[in-house]
Design an enzyme around this catalytic site. Sequence first.
Site, mmCIF file in Angstrom:
data_model
loop_
_atom_site.group_PDB
_atom_site.id
_atom_site.type_symbol
_atom_site.label_atom_id
_atom_site.label_comp_id
_atom_site.label_asym_id
_atom_site.label_seq_id
_atom_site.Cartn_x
_atom_site.Cartn_y
_atom_site.Cartn_z
ATOM 1 N N CYS A 30 0.917 -1.344 -0.057
ATOM 2 C CA CYS A 30 -0.122 -0.119 0.165
ATOM 3 C C CYS A 30 0.702 1.283 0.155
ATOM 4 C CB CYS A 30 -0.994 -0.009 1.264
ATOM 5 S SG CYS A 30 -0.156 0.166 2.808
ATOM 6 N N ASN A 31 2.098 1.204 0.200
ATOM 7 C CA ASN A 31 2.957 2.157 0.325
ATOM 8 C C ASN A 31 4.350 2.182 -0.365
ATOM 9 O OD1 ASN A 31 4.717 0.956 2.216
ATOM 10 N ND2 ASN A 31 3.201 1.607 3.883
ATOM 11 N N SER B 36 10.368 0.396 6.142
ATOM 12 C CA SER B 36 9.083 0.100 6.341
ATOM 13 C C SER B 36 8.279 1.549 6.745
ATOM 14 C CB SER B 36 8.168 -0.636 6.863
ATOM 15 O OG SER B 36 8.557 -2.079 6.429
ATOM 16 N N ALA C 26 -10.625 -8.741 2.491
ATOM 17 C CA ALA C 26 -10.328 -9.795 2.768
ATOM 18 C C ALA C 26 -8.996 -10.279 2.653
ATOM 19 C CB ALA C 26 -11.500 -11.009 2.495
ATOM 20 N N MET D 129 -4.120 -7.090 4.571
ATOM 21 C CA MET D 129 -4.219 -6.264 5.369
ATOM 22 C C MET D 129 -5.770 -6.317 6.347
ATOM 23 S SD MET D 129 -2.539 -3.360 6.414
ATOM 24 C CE MET D 129 -1.732 -2.506 4.912
ATOM 25 N N ALA D 130 -6.569 -6.821 5.565
ATOM 26 C CA ALA D 130 -7.979 -6.988 6.366
ATOM 27 C C ALA D 130 -7.766 -8.080 7.374
ATOM 28 C CB ALA D 130 -8.851 -7.456 5.390
#
Length: 428
Positions: free
Chosen positions: A50-51, A109, A187, A190-191
Amino acid sequence: MSVLVVGISHKSAPVELLEKLALDGDSTIKLITDVMGGEHVSEATAIVTCNRLEVYAEVDRFHGSVEDVSGLLVARAEQSTEALLPHLYIHYDEGAVSHLFQVASGLDSMVVGEGQILGQTRDALRMGQEHGTVGPALNTLFQQALRVGKRAHAETDIDRAAPSLVSAALERSQVPVAGARTVVIGAGAMASLAVAHLSRGGAGRIAVLNRTAANADRLADEYGASAVPLDRLADELADADIVVSCTGAPEPLVRLADVVTARGGSDRPLTVIDLALPHDVDPAVGQLPGVGLISLAGLADELRGLEATAGVDDVRTIVGQEIAAFLAVRRQASVTPTVVALRSMATAVVDAEMERLSARLPGLDEATRAEVLQTVRRVADKLLHEPTVRVKELADAEPAVSYTAALAELFRLDPDAVGAMTRAEGKQ
């Protein structure tokens, strides 16, 4: 051949720009396939989070490869070259090894030391293996990076010191997790992490919504949560205290109108956490009375420069040791094909001279011939021993010149012969 990394992350670019480069599974494979289409690339894969978006490629030329890969990222972002290039970073050869080891260990991170990146690194390797774009070079590099990451977490206190993005976001929630009615949209990894944190935190109810009902059922069953169809999101919003969304859908799933309708004018506290790229939540939601919106952009600003202290120095020490060891082994391996080719040439010379001797002295008995052969071989071995030992020692010293290239040039070794030995070493 050398490893090239062209990437962009939370450290080099704002979240708004990272959002334009967000990739799902199919588009990641398309990017890797396009990278493999470059004339200088023999292997490729990508770490996508996501990053972070990083392309790893085994290349035979630096400049042409950098231009090709950078061009693909510019096209993906639909930005001008001038707008995107300042946010890209490039690592090559030994720098690429160092960077990947730091990434896999969590040192690079957004939340320093978080463990989720290790699984994402494993995903990058597996994807390349499944699609045939990872060969001996990247396979060896990524396998070692995974070992480094595992060692970092096993031998230090970094796990206790470093939260995940999910836990960092939940710590900023205006609504306590304990007893809260919670909704998790998605799902994936991360979820799953979000559901795990909410479950451990004592959430009163956890509803899992996802486009694929089977995936929602699986995740809900694992943690004793409730699987709810995605089309009932508006109903779930009406009762929720905490909403965590991490799907990366093309369009926002949590829309302003839906939240306004669900709340019916109430200003009761509601925390909405958006951990997706592209974002899942309409940013205007955060302007509603009583609603706290926590987004990746906000987390990046808060966490930038913040490091967990326990274990970080220990992890850096481990990573430094592993980088040095890996590069030493690689330098030794790079010498081996030239040394083998040199010894093969010496053997060929000895054999040719023995054939010439046999032609000149046809009456030479077998015992004498064997003694002469053994003597000539000993002479050749002694002449080659010191140069081959020294070239391996010098390779370990990170030389400014290539001693293997000098050896090949001095002895006029056939480049094709050296290349054949290299392929045999790599089992290509």
